[in-house]
Design a protein around this motif. Structure first.
Motif, PDB file in Angstrom:
ATOM      1  N   THR A  12       0.680  -1.252  -0.180  1.00  0.00           N
ATOM      2  CA  THR A  12       0.019  -0.036  -0.138  1.00  0.00           C
ATOM      3  C   THR A  12       0.732   1.285   0.086  1.00  0.00           C
ATOM      4  N   HIS A  13       1.897   1.129   0.803  1.00  0.00           N
ATOM      5  CA  HIS A  13       2.907   2.571   0.955  1.00  0.00           C
ATOM      6  C   HIS A  13       3.622   2.690  -0.597  1.00  0.00           C
ATOM      7  N   ILE A  14       3.927   1.513  -1.215  1.00  0.00           N
ATOM      8  CA  ILE A  14       4.449   1.704  -2.897  1.00  0.00           C
ATOM      9  C   ILE A  14       3.362   2.506  -3.686  1.00  0.00           C
ATOM     10  N   ALA A  15       2.105   1.709  -3.761  1.00  0.00           N
ATOM     11  CA  ALA A  15       0.970   2.347  -4.469  1.00  0.00           C
ATOM     12  C   ALA A  15       0.720   3.759  -3.995  1.00  0.00           C
ATOM     13  N   ASN A  16       0.870   4.111  -2.804  1.00  0.00           N
ATOM     14  CA  ASN A  16       0.313   5.422  -2.480  1.00  0.00           C
ATOM     15  C   ASN A  16       1.375   6.535  -2.833  1.00  0.00           C
ATOM     16  N   ARG A  17       2.611   6.109  -2.699  1.00  0.00           N
ATOM     17  CA  ARG A  17       3.749   6.894  -3.183  1.00  0.00           C
ATOM     18  C   ARG A  17       3.715   7.431  -4.624  1.00  0.00           C
ATOM     19  N   LEU A  18       3.343   6.135  -5.449  1.00  0.00           N
ATOM     20  CA  LEU A  18       3.234   6.252  -6.787  1.00  0.00           C
ATOM     21  C   LEU A  18       2.209   7.217  -7.276  1.00  0.00           C
ATOM     22  N   LEU A  19       0.765   6.940  -6.620  1.00  0.00           N
ATOM     23  CA  LEU A  19      -0.371   7.795  -6.992  1.00  0.00           C
ATOM     24  C   LEU A  19       0.177   9.367  -6.584  1.00  0.00           C
ATOM     25  N   VAL A  20       0.484   9.362  -5.262  1.00  0.00           N
ATOM     26  CA  VAL A  20       0.820  10.797  -4.997  1.00  0.00           C
ATOM     27  C   VAL A  20       1.686  11.610  -5.898  1.00  0.00           C
ATOM     28  N   SER A  81       1.467   9.704 -17.871  1.00  0.00           N
ATOM     29  CA  SER A  81       0.704   8.440 -17.458  1.00  0.00           C
ATOM     30  C   SER A  81       1.647   7.511 -17.989  1.00  0.00           C
ATOM     31  N   TYR A  82       2.376   7.494 -19.028  1.00  0.00           N
ATOM     32  CA  TYR A  82       3.097   6.448 -19.660  1.00  0.00           C
ATOM     33  C   TYR A  82       4.441   6.482 -18.720  1.00  0.00           C
ATOM     34  N   PHE A  83       4.896   7.368 -18.303  1.00  0.00           N
ATOM     35  CA  PHE A  83       5.969   7.409 -17.275  1.00  0.00           C
ATOM     36  C   PHE A  83       5.965   6.755 -15.950  1.00  0.00           C
ATOM     37  N   PHE A  84       4.647   7.034 -15.377  1.00  0.00           N
ATOM     38  CA  PHE A  84       4.191   6.402 -14.206  1.00  0.00           C
ATOM     39  C   PHE A  84       3.588   4.818 -14.361  1.00  0.00           C
ATOM     40  N   LEU A  85       3.155   4.662 -15.469  1.00  0.00           N
ATOM     41  CA  LEU A  85       2.933   3.280 -15.727  1.00  0.00           C
ATOM     42  C   LEU A  85       4.052   2.235 -16.059  1.00  0.00           C
ATOM     43  N   ALA A  86       5.221   2.817 -16.815  1.00  0.00           N
ATOM     44  CA  ALA A  86       6.394   2.315 -17.008  1.00  0.00           C
ATOM     45  C   ALA A  86       7.217   1.899 -15.701  1.00  0.00           C
ATOM     46  N   ARG A  87       6.903   2.920 -14.777  1.00  0.00           N
ATOM     47  CA  ARG A  87       7.907   2.519 -13.372  1.00  0.00           C
ATOM     48  C   ARG A  87       7.431   1.199 -12.668  1.00  0.00           C
ATOM     49  N   ILE A 110      20.594 -10.263  -4.506  1.00  0.00           N
ATOM     50  CA  ILE A 110      19.447  -9.928  -5.559  1.00  0.00           C
ATOM     51  C   ILE A 110      19.642  -8.447  -5.256  1.00  0.00           C
ATOM     52  N   HIS A 111      19.420  -7.526  -6.265  1.00  0.00           N
ATOM     53  CA  HIS A 111      19.465  -6.087  -6.253  1.00  0.00           C
ATOM     54  C   HIS A 111      18.278  -5.465  -7.082  1.00  0.00           C
ATOM     55  N   LEU A 112      17.507  -4.700  -6.234  1.00  0.00           N
ATOM     56  CA  LEU A 112      16.074  -3.954  -6.975  1.00  0.00           C
ATOM     57  C   LEU A 112      16.343  -2.435  -6.831  1.00  0.00           C
ATOM     58  N   SER A 113      15.616  -1.788  -7.289  1.00  0.00           N
ATOM     59  CA  SER A 113      15.705  -0.261  -7.373  1.00  0.00           C
ATOM     60  C   SER A 113      15.697   0.105  -5.716  1.00  0.00           C
ATOM     61  N   ASP A 114      16.101   1.391  -5.635  1.00  0.00           N
ATOM     62  CA  ASP A 114      16.002   1.845  -4.255  1.00  0.00           C
ATOM     63  C   ASP A 114      14.594   1.841  -3.685  1.00  0.00           C
ATOM     64  N   ALA A 115      13.513   2.055  -4.579  1.00  0.00           N
ATOM     65  CA  ALA A 115      12.218   2.130  -4.160  1.00  0.00           C
ATOM     66  C   ALA A 115      11.755   0.803  -3.496  1.00  0.00           C
ATOM     67  N   MET A 116      12.477  -0.134  -3.984  1.00  0.00           N
ATOM     68  CA  MET A 116      12.000  -1.455  -3.773  1.00  0.00           C
ATOM     69  C   MET A 116      12.933  -2.283  -2.761  1.00  0.00           C
ATOM     70  N   GLU A 117      13.527  -1.375  -1.739  1.00  0.00           N
ATOM     71  CA  GLU A 117      14.426  -1.924  -0.950  1.00  0.00           C
ATOM     72  C   GLU A 117      14.043  -2.891  -0.138  1.00  0.00           C
ATOM     73  N   LYS A 118      12.807  -2.653   0.566  1.00  0.00           N
ATOM     74  CA  LYS A 118      12.260  -3.848   1.444  1.00  0.00           C
ATOM     75  C   LYS A 118      11.700  -4.954   0.679  1.00  0.00           C
TER      76      LYS A 118
END
Length: 384
Positions: A12-20, A81-87, A110-118
């Protein structure tokens, strides 16, 4: 349950951050577009225009201003929208790629993007667990293969002896009675050893291919222990061991009697196999704080902590150099632990110097206990 809630909050935190961020980007674009249009209008009003290409172009834009405003808004909305859908799709690709690696985990993190640290941390924990279980399974399989190889090798010796002595009895019918009795005794002893080895093969198969199910009944564990100890008298006498029980009566417990008897049998057999000759095995049973506590204590060689931590592993034997004639397939304690845990109990091993202890804790009984009693190795019961 708590872990699932934490994961849900994280998603929910990731989704809310992307939506904001998405809404903020749209608002910022609209504001910039509005400011740009106003600035362009003010600048155009300050310039004295004369008929020409630029004048006619701006006049045309002014005539269809609403269209161009809507076009700019639509184009900006599509780009943002394309930019935020692509992320999130990139995040999904990263997670899918990491999941593929989990199917065949290796030592590389395993290494992911900084936003996916958890998510990265959780995936790396899963990778570590998968590596641990894979190593444990490989070690267990290797121990099983080694044990089967040892057992198969040891089958030859008693079988050869049985065939040899039986052949002598057949070929020499005139052997003296004493010699015939000796040969028959040796052949019987070797045949009994063959039976033990074959039973160990069956034990390995049953442990790996069957799932234990409990058929519970209410039994007195103190009485069960007394009966099992009495059955072990020949083995105790062979090694000049004594066994003393100090038990609170009764120790009522809802369990599968056959399987719980197997736990006690395995623990006592283990104590007999690894006790110093002429020493004493002590078994105590008490009811403490609503739990039944059973302790099997014997004297033997000190067990290093790294080996003590592994005594309940499948096919692990305390002394790998011992031949199968002196020990089992390394399943007794592993099976005992599985049975105890199926009864919602726990078992652990402790070693202090030459004293080795196995401690069982089981859910207790509501029946009041009597004063402790002790039973010596030969079966006589005396009040303390």
């Amino acid at each position: 349950m708590g872990k699932n809630k934490r994961r849900k909050r994280y998603r929910t935190h990731i989704a809310n951050r992307l939506l904001v961020q998405y809404v903020a980007a749209l608002c910022a674009y609209v504001m910039l577009l509005a400011v740009g249009l106003i600035a362009a209008y003010e600048i155009s009003m300050m310039i004295p225009w004369k008929p020409g290409p630029m004048y006619y172009l701006l006049s045309w834009v002014k005539e269809y201003l609403l269209f161009w405003i809507l076009f700019g808004l639509g184009l900006g909305w599509l780009v943002i929208s394309y930019f935020f859908l692509a992320r999130p799709l990139r995040y999904l690709d990263e997670v899918l790629s990491a999941a593929e690696r989990l199917a065949h985990p290796d030592e590389t993190p395993i290494h992911l993007s900084d936003a996916m640290e958890k998510a990265e941390n959780e995936l790396n924990q899963i990778r570590q667990q998968a590596l641990f279980h894979a190593r444990a399974a490989k070690e267990a399989e290797q121990r099983k293969n080694d044990m089967i190889m040892y057992l198969a090798h040891d089958l030859k010796t008693p079988l050869t002896s049985v065939i040899g002595y039986l052949s002598l009895l057949k070929e020499e019918p005139e052997l003296p009675a004493q010699t015939r009795e000796h040969y028959t005794g040796v052949a019987l002893e070797k045949a009994e050893r063959l039976e033990e080895l074959i039973n160990e093969f069956f034990e390995i198969t049953r442990f790996n291919l069957t799932h234990m199910e409990l058929e519970k009944a209410r039994v007195d564990l103190a009485l069960m222990l007394e009966q099992i100890v009495s059955e072990f008298q020949p083995m105790l006498q062979e090694k000049e061991l004594t066994c003393r029980l100090q038990l609170t009566r009764p120790l009522m417990f809802d369990c599968d009697p056959d399987k719980m008897a197997r736990v006690f049998d395995n623990l006592l057999r283990n104590a007999c196999s690894y006790s110093l000759e002429g020493s004493e095995i002590q078994i105590t049973g008490t009811l403490e704080e609503g739990k039944i506590r059973l302790v099997f204590v014997n004297e033997g060689r000190e067990i290093p902590q790294e080996r003590l931590d592994r005594v309940f592993e499948q096919f692990f034997r305390l002394d790998a150099s011992r031949s199968t004639g002196n020990g089992g397939a390394g399943l007794g304690l592993a099976i005992a632990k599985e049975i105890v845990e199926l009864h919602q109990g726990s078992i652990r091993a402790e070693s202090s110097g030459h004293t080795i202890s196995f401690v069982l804790e089981l859910p207790g009984s509501e029946i009041p206990a009597e004063a402790p009693k002790s039973i010596a190795g030969k079966g006589e019961i005396t009040d303390e």
